[in-house]
Design a protein around this motif. Structure first.
Motif, PDB file in Angstrom:
ATOM      1  N   PHE A  96       0.838  -1.200   0.000  1.00  0.00           N
ATOM      2  CA  PHE A  96       0.000   0.000   0.000  1.00  0.00           C
ATOM      3  C   PHE A  96       0.875   1.252   0.000  1.00  0.00           C
ATOM      4  N   SER A  97       1.945   1.205   0.749  1.00  0.00           N
ATOM      5  CA  SER A  97       2.864   2.340   0.799  1.00  0.00           C
ATOM      6  C   SER A  97       3.540   2.538  -0.554  1.00  0.00           C
ATOM      7  N   ASN A  98       4.103   1.468  -1.098  1.00  0.00           N
ATOM      8  CA  ASN A  98       4.827   1.553  -2.367  1.00  0.00           C
ATOM      9  C   ASN A  98       3.940   2.040  -3.507  1.00  0.00           C
ATOM     10  N   GLU A  99       2.710   1.535  -3.524  1.00  0.00           N
ATOM     11  CA  GLU A  99       1.816   1.822  -4.648  1.00  0.00           C
ATOM     12  C   GLU A  99       0.969   3.075  -4.426  1.00  0.00           C
ATOM     13  N   HIS A 100       1.217   3.770  -3.331  1.00  0.00           N
ATOM     14  CA  HIS A 100       0.429   4.964  -2.977  1.00  0.00           C
ATOM     15  C   HIS A 100      -1.050   4.613  -2.921  1.00  0.00           C
ATOM     16  N   GLY A 101      -1.355   3.529  -2.240  1.00  0.00           N
ATOM     17  CA  GLY A 101      -2.733   3.059  -2.134  1.00  0.00           C
ATOM     18  C   GLY A 101      -3.516   3.728  -1.024  1.00  0.00           C
ATOM     19  N   LEU A 102      -3.066   4.896  -0.576  1.00  0.00           N
ATOM     20  CA  LEU A 102      -3.788   5.636   0.443  1.00  0.00           C
ATOM     21  C   LEU A 102      -3.438   7.106   0.320  1.00  0.00           C
ATOM     22  N   GLN A 103      -4.376   7.968   0.758  1.00  0.00           N
ATOM     23  CA  GLN A 103      -4.107   9.397   0.847  1.00  0.00           C
ATOM     24  C   GLN A 103      -4.353   9.853   2.271  1.00  0.00           C
ATOM     25  N   CYS A 104      -5.609   9.974   2.666  1.00  0.00           N
ATOM     26  CA  CYS A 104      -5.830  10.395   4.060  1.00  0.00           C
ATOM     27  C   CYS A 104      -5.637   9.237   5.022  1.00  0.00           C
ATOM     28  N   GLY A 105      -5.785   8.019   4.518  1.00  0.00           N
ATOM     29  CA  GLY A 105      -5.537   6.838   5.344  1.00  0.00           C
ATOM     30  C   GLY A 105      -6.702   6.392   6.201  1.00  0.00           C
ATOM     31  N   CYS A 141     -10.884   9.064  -1.260  1.00  0.00           N
ATOM     32  CA  CYS A 141      -9.725   9.816  -1.756  1.00  0.00           C
ATOM     33  C   CYS A 141      -9.140   9.292  -3.065  1.00  0.00           C
ATOM     34  N   THR A 142      -8.908   7.988  -3.117  1.00  0.00           N
ATOM     35  CA  THR A 142      -7.981   7.494  -4.131  1.00  0.00           C
ATOM     36  C   THR A 142      -8.587   7.120  -5.464  1.00  0.00           C
ATOM     37  N   GLY A 143      -9.887   6.855  -5.514  1.00  0.00           N
ATOM     38  CA  GLY A 143     -10.430   6.333  -6.766  1.00  0.00           C
ATOM     39  C   GLY A 143     -10.072   4.874  -6.982  1.00  0.00           C
ATOM     40  N   TYR A 144      -9.516   4.225  -5.984  1.00  0.00           N
ATOM     41  CA  TYR A 144      -9.289   2.768  -5.935  1.00  0.00           C
ATOM     42  C   TYR A 144      -8.171   2.232  -6.825  1.00  0.00           C
ATOM     43  N   GLN A 145      -7.772   2.963  -7.848  1.00  0.00           N
ATOM     44  CA  GLN A 145      -6.771   2.447  -8.788  1.00  0.00           C
ATOM     45  C   GLN A 145      -5.524   1.941  -8.086  1.00  0.00           C
ATOM     46  N   ASN A 146      -4.951   2.785  -7.216  1.00  0.00           N
ATOM     47  CA  ASN A 146      -3.710   2.393  -6.544  1.00  0.00           C
ATOM     48  C   ASN A 146      -3.931   1.353  -5.460  1.00  0.00           C
ATOM     49  N   ILE A 147      -5.143   1.298  -4.934  1.00  0.00           N
ATOM     50  CA  ILE A 147      -5.465   0.253  -3.958  1.00  0.00           C
ATOM     51  C   ILE A 147      -5.427  -1.105  -4.659  1.00  0.00           C
ATOM     52  N   VAL A 148      -6.039  -1.158  -5.843  1.00  0.00           N
ATOM     53  CA  VAL A 148      -6.027  -2.405  -6.612  1.00  0.00           C
ATOM     54  C   VAL A 148      -4.592  -2.795  -6.959  1.00  0.00           C
ATOM     55  N   ALA A 149      -3.797  -1.808  -7.353  1.00  0.00           N
ATOM     56  CA  ALA A 149      -2.384  -2.069  -7.663  1.00  0.00           C
ATOM     57  C   ALA A 149      -1.646  -2.579  -6.441  1.00  0.00           C
TER      58      ALA A 149
END
Lengths: 168, 289
Positions: A96-105, A141-149
């Motif tokens: 999650f950190s590497n892929e920027h899978g969060l903004q506000c957390g 926040c994220t639009g899910y794209q980076n979460i999926v990644a």
């Protein structure tokens, strides 16, 4: 008028703990308020957003829909228990950190617990399977794209048996 | 918001639960998986003064395989979803389960809770009517059996008396050669369905030997559209017969429009899903070509 509080004993992240709660206190509030484990978050408080997701006896649950008294004798895993140590993140957290899978957390702990159960059951998911499984966790926040990644990355990492705490 | 205060009880047997219901009367409520009830308590749309938790009544968690499968009322949706016997024998049950909310909901939510809650849009009631379901109910006077088409009375209302506990749900499984399908329309995966259809077809000589349908979300209770079934029984599967069946479903339903879907939209959804579910069930059915 406060109802009589009941004593509750359970295991959280491998440790025996006790606390007191009125019957109407949810497990989410009990974790946050009585056990000071504030990683579990309150979003909608009626089961929809997933921010309160924890694992109870190995299964993901909405801790806002379970009363603390119902968790008597159970084995809980919360986000606080994921990282193996102070210096190392769990592979899912690292991804999650590497892929920027969060903004506000805010939604992140809920996602981490959901993903933790998911990858255990389904170590090599397709993107469609990932999106379907995550549909119970909402992110503003994220639009899910980076979460999926991040889930894809975590799956690859854990399949390959990479040492934990890698930084890309 | 937080729930209003209540007394909490955790009986270990059904008889204990019944006794508690008798003691606490109208102000008491059974707690099953809590996935529907606890949101109501949190939003203060319900305020029982006593909550009777069935979570530790182990005698209510079981699944007995057979031509008629018997499911204990506290069995979770997830347990049903993953059950190997049902997956093999009647795939539409697992298909329907995968549409119930999300995994975290299904890990706690129960078959009995869903049926007793009787949300007309829910999956379980539609499955129950499609599979000639029977409900076993226990109360102070003893045990009684209620067929699915009598169990669901109206919106969120069943024939359960205040002191009764739903203990078992029995479903008559279709023959192994039958094809089954469950289809639902929802805006997002896991949302409440706008309409849902359960379809079971057995084939013979290229046509439909037998058919069962269950429809959710289109009336105050789940529907078993017998008119549509009559049209299809003994017929070919064609655009014409499917259209006729869909029209018969349309005639039988009274959907209520709301912010998630107008009446017309729900009607159309029910018709389209009927045709699609029937096609899929037909394709999945074995039997003489």
């Amino acid at each position: 008028m406060m109802e009589t509080e009941l004593e509750i004993a359970l295991r959280v992240n491998g440790k025996d703990v006790t606390g007191e709660a009125e019957p109407r206190m949810t497990l989410a509030d009990f974790l946050r308020d009585r056990l000071r484990l504030t990683g579990t978050h309150l979003g909608c408080e009626h089961g929809v957003c997933g921010a309160c997701t924890v694992l109870m006896d190995g299964k993901s649950i909405r801790s806002c829909l379970v009363f603390a008294v119902q968790a008597q004798g159970s084995e809980l895993e919360t986000v606080e228990g994921m990282a193996p140590s102070e210096d190392e993140l769990h592979p899912i957290q690292q991804a999650f950190s590497n892929e920027h899978g969060l903004q506000c957390g805010f939604c992140t702990p809920g996602f981490l617990m959901t993903v933790s159960e998911f990858l255990d059951e389904c170590p090599d998911p397709t993107e469609e399977e990932i999106r379907k499984r995550l549909s119970g966790n909402l992110c503003r926040c994220t639009g899910y794209q980076n979460i999926v990644a991040a889930v894809r990355s975590a799956a690859d990492r854990m399949k390959a048996g990479s040492p934990r705490g890698d930084h890309d | 918001m937080k729930p209003a205060p209540f007394e909490y009880f955790s009986p270990r047997t059904v008889d204990e639960a019944i006794s508690l219901l008798q003691q606490h009367g109208d102000e008491s409520k059974l707690l099953a998986g809590g996935q529907s009830l606890v949101p109501l308590l949190a939003l203060r749309l319900a305020g029982p003064s006593a909550l009777i938790d069935l979570g530790r009544v182990d005698e209510l968690r079981y699944l007995r395989e057979g031509e008629t499968v018997a499911i204990g009322s506290m069995t979770t949706h997830r347990q049903i979803e993953k059950d190997p016997y049902l997956l093999g024998r009647c795939p539409m049950i697992s298909e329907a389960m995968s549409l119930v909310g999300h995994v975290a909901i299904r890990n706690r939510g129960t078959v009995g809770g869903s049926c007793a809650h009787a949300d007309p849009a829910a999956e379980w009631p539609a499955l129950a009517v499609a599979l000639d379901g029977e409900f076993e109910v226990k109360g102070p006077a003893g045990v009684r059996t209620v067929p699915a088409n009598e169990f669901f009375f109206s919106y969120f209302t069943t024939i359960l008396e205040p002191e009764e506990v739903l203990t078992e749900i029995r479903l008559k499984l279709p023959p192994p050669s039958a094809g089954t399908a469950f289809m639902e329309l929802a805006r997002r995966h896991g949302d409440f369905g706008l309409a849902a259809v359960a379809a079971v077809i057995t084939r013979r000589n290229g046509g439909i030997e037998d058919v069962r349908l269950g429809v959710a979300g289109v009336a105050a209770v789940p529907l078993r559209p017998s008119e549509a079934e009559s049209i299809l029984r003994g017929s070919e599967l064609s655009d014409q017969t499917l259209d006729a069946a869909a029209e018969a479903v349309d005639a039988a339903i009274q959907p209520t429009g709301d912010i998630h879907g107008s009446e017309d939209f729900r009607r159309n959804a029910a018709k389209v899903l009927t045709k699609r579910a029937l096609r899929r069930a037909f394709e999945r059915a074995g039997g003489s070509a």
